[in-house]
Design an enzyme around this catalytic site. Structure first.
Site, PDB file in Angstrom:
ATOM      1  N   ASN A   1      13.394   4.216   4.780  1.00  0.00           N
ATOM      2  CA  ASN A   1      12.442   3.223   5.270  1.00  0.00           C
ATOM      3  C   ASN A   1      11.243   3.928   5.890  1.00  0.00           C
ATOM      4  OD1 ASN A   1      11.496   0.621   6.159  1.00  0.00           O
ATOM      5  ND2 ASN A   1      12.283   1.054   8.212  1.00  0.00           N
TER       6      ASN A   1
ATOM      7  N   ASP B   1      15.959  -0.124  12.514  1.00  0.00           N
ATOM      8  CA  ASP B   1      15.118   1.079  12.613  1.00  0.00           C
ATOM      9  C   ASP B   1      15.799   2.193  13.411  1.00  0.00           C
ATOM     10  OD1 ASP B   1      13.098  -0.385  11.246  1.00  0.00           O
ATOM     11  OD2 ASP B   1      12.465  -1.281  13.108  1.00  0.00           O
TER      12      ASP B   1
ATOM     13  N   HIS C   1       8.450   3.313   8.841  1.00  0.00           N
ATOM     14  CA  HIS C   1       8.272   2.446  10.013  1.00  0.00           C
ATOM     15  C   HIS C   1       7.024   2.880  10.788  1.00  0.00           C
ATOM     16  CE1 HIS C   1       9.412  -0.259  13.222  1.00  0.00           C
ATOM     17  NE2 HIS C   1       9.024   0.693  14.059  1.00  0.00           N
TER      18      HIS C   1
ATOM     19  N   GLU D   1       1.082   6.885   6.963  1.00  0.00           N
ATOM     20  CA  GLU D   1       2.246   6.490   6.150  1.00  0.00           C
ATOM     21  C   GLU D   1       2.070   6.924   4.699  1.00  0.00           C
ATOM     22  OE1 GLU D   1       3.569   2.368   8.459  1.00  0.00           O
ATOM     23  OE2 GLU D   1       2.542   2.235   6.549  1.00  0.00           O
TER      24      GLU D   1
ATOM     25  N   GLY E   1      21.626  -0.542  11.798  1.00  0.00           N
ATOM     26  CA  GLY E   1      20.831  -0.972  12.946  1.00  0.00           C
ATOM     27  C   GLY E   1      19.393  -1.302  12.559  1.00  0.00           C
TER      28      GLY E   1
ATOM     29  N   ARG F   1      17.368 -11.457   7.031  1.00  0.00           N
ATOM     30  CA  ARG F   1      18.374 -10.730   6.254  1.00  0.00           C
ATOM     31  C   ARG F   1      18.630 -11.514   4.973  1.00  0.00           C
ATOM     32  NH1 ARG F   1      23.722 -13.052   6.651  1.00  0.00           N
ATOM     33  NH2 ARG F   1      23.811 -14.677   8.233  1.00  0.00           N
TER      34      ARG F   1
ATOM     35  N   SER G   1       0.830  -1.213   0.000  1.00  0.00           N
ATOM     36  CA  SER G   1       0.000   0.000   0.000  1.00  0.00           C
ATOM     37  C   SER G   1       0.866   1.266   0.000  1.00  0.00           C
ATOM     38  CB  SER G   1      -0.975   0.008   1.181  1.00  0.00           C
ATOM     39  OG  SER G   1      -0.287   0.127   2.398  1.00  0.00           O
TER      40      SER G   1
ATOM     41  N   ARG H   1      13.289  -7.368   6.075  1.00  0.00           N
ATOM     42  CA  ARG H   1      14.625  -7.887   6.406  1.00  0.00           C
ATOM     43  C   ARG H   1      15.560  -6.738   6.731  1.00  0.00           C
ATOM     44  NH1 ARG H   1      15.612 -13.453   3.760  1.00  0.00           N
ATOM     45  NH2 ARG H   1      13.584 -13.917   2.828  1.00  0.00           N
TER      46      ARG H   1
END
Ligand code: GRF
Length: 203
Positions: A123, A161, A125, A190, A159, A79, A27, A107
């Site tokens: 990213n 997030d 989150h 978002e 790291g 990962r 989405s 990942r």
């Protein structure tokens, strides 16, 4: 007198090419596409890759006529192995990608991708980082008895997030909220914040 040699107009700035990595329904990717179609985001999507061959994000990409592909990594869940991540980098570079967007990619990103796109991976989150990194952050916020949560767009580092925050939007937690209703409202936020951040970066 007619000027036989009019000045050449300045060449338009090259469009940024986004590479999208996602594991789910897509989405956020759909929100990016809407912003591009509306002219609010001056970019193109060069490639959509998913580590889940059944992810809805791949169907959305195909329907939009964008190159899509799957990342085959049976050995690890959280990962990619260095070889598979290096191959992923090559696919992104071949597609001309200069900005990588993790849109529900489940990942951790490791050295091959970080080194190939330094400061060029972001990213989305579903919490107000640094609160509630990791999985199902909306459930974490609810169980912690918070009165508000939200979403964060941040640059990606090694790291979980942890990279520098670019933008956040707050979402109140209602007494009637279930994990699902809260996540749905966070997703609405978002879909506003991610295209807006991208539009600024690509302007
Ligand atoms: C979003 O909630 C995002 O914050 C998280 O994964 C979810 C992806 O949703 N990282 P979608 O696939 O974009 O719908």
């Amino acid at each position: 007198m007619i000027n036989q040699n009019p000045p050449t107009p300045a060449a338009p700035a090259a469009l940024r090419t986004l590479g999208i990595l996602g594991s789910g329904k897509g989405s956020n990717f759909a929100a990016i596409l809407r912003a591009i179609q509306a002219g609010a985001l001056k970019a193109r999507v060069g490639l959509v890759l998913s580590d889940n061959p059944h992810a809805g994000i791949l169907d959305l990409g195909r329907a939009a006529g964008i190159e899509v592909g799957t990342i085959d990594e049976p050995r690890f869940k959280t990962r990619l192995s260095p070889e598979v991540e290096r191959e992923t980098v090559q696919r992104l570079l071949r597609a001309g990608v200069d900005l990588v967007v993790l849109a529900g990619y489940m990942r951790m990103v490791k050295e091959p991708l970080l080194a190939a796109f330094p400061g060029r991976i972001l990213n989305i989150h579903p919490s107000l980082l640094p609160k509630f990194p990791g999985l199902e952050s909306w459930r974490q916020a609810l169980e912690a008895g918070e009165s508000e949560t939200g979403c964060t767009v941040h640059w990606v580092d090694a790291g979980m997030d942890t990279g520098p925050v670019i933008a956040q939007e707050r979402v109140p937690i209602l007494p009637s909220d279930s994990p699902e209703s809260l996540h749905a409202r966070i997703q609405e936020a978002e879909h506003r914040i991610l295209p807006r951040v991208l539009a600024k970066i690509c302007a």
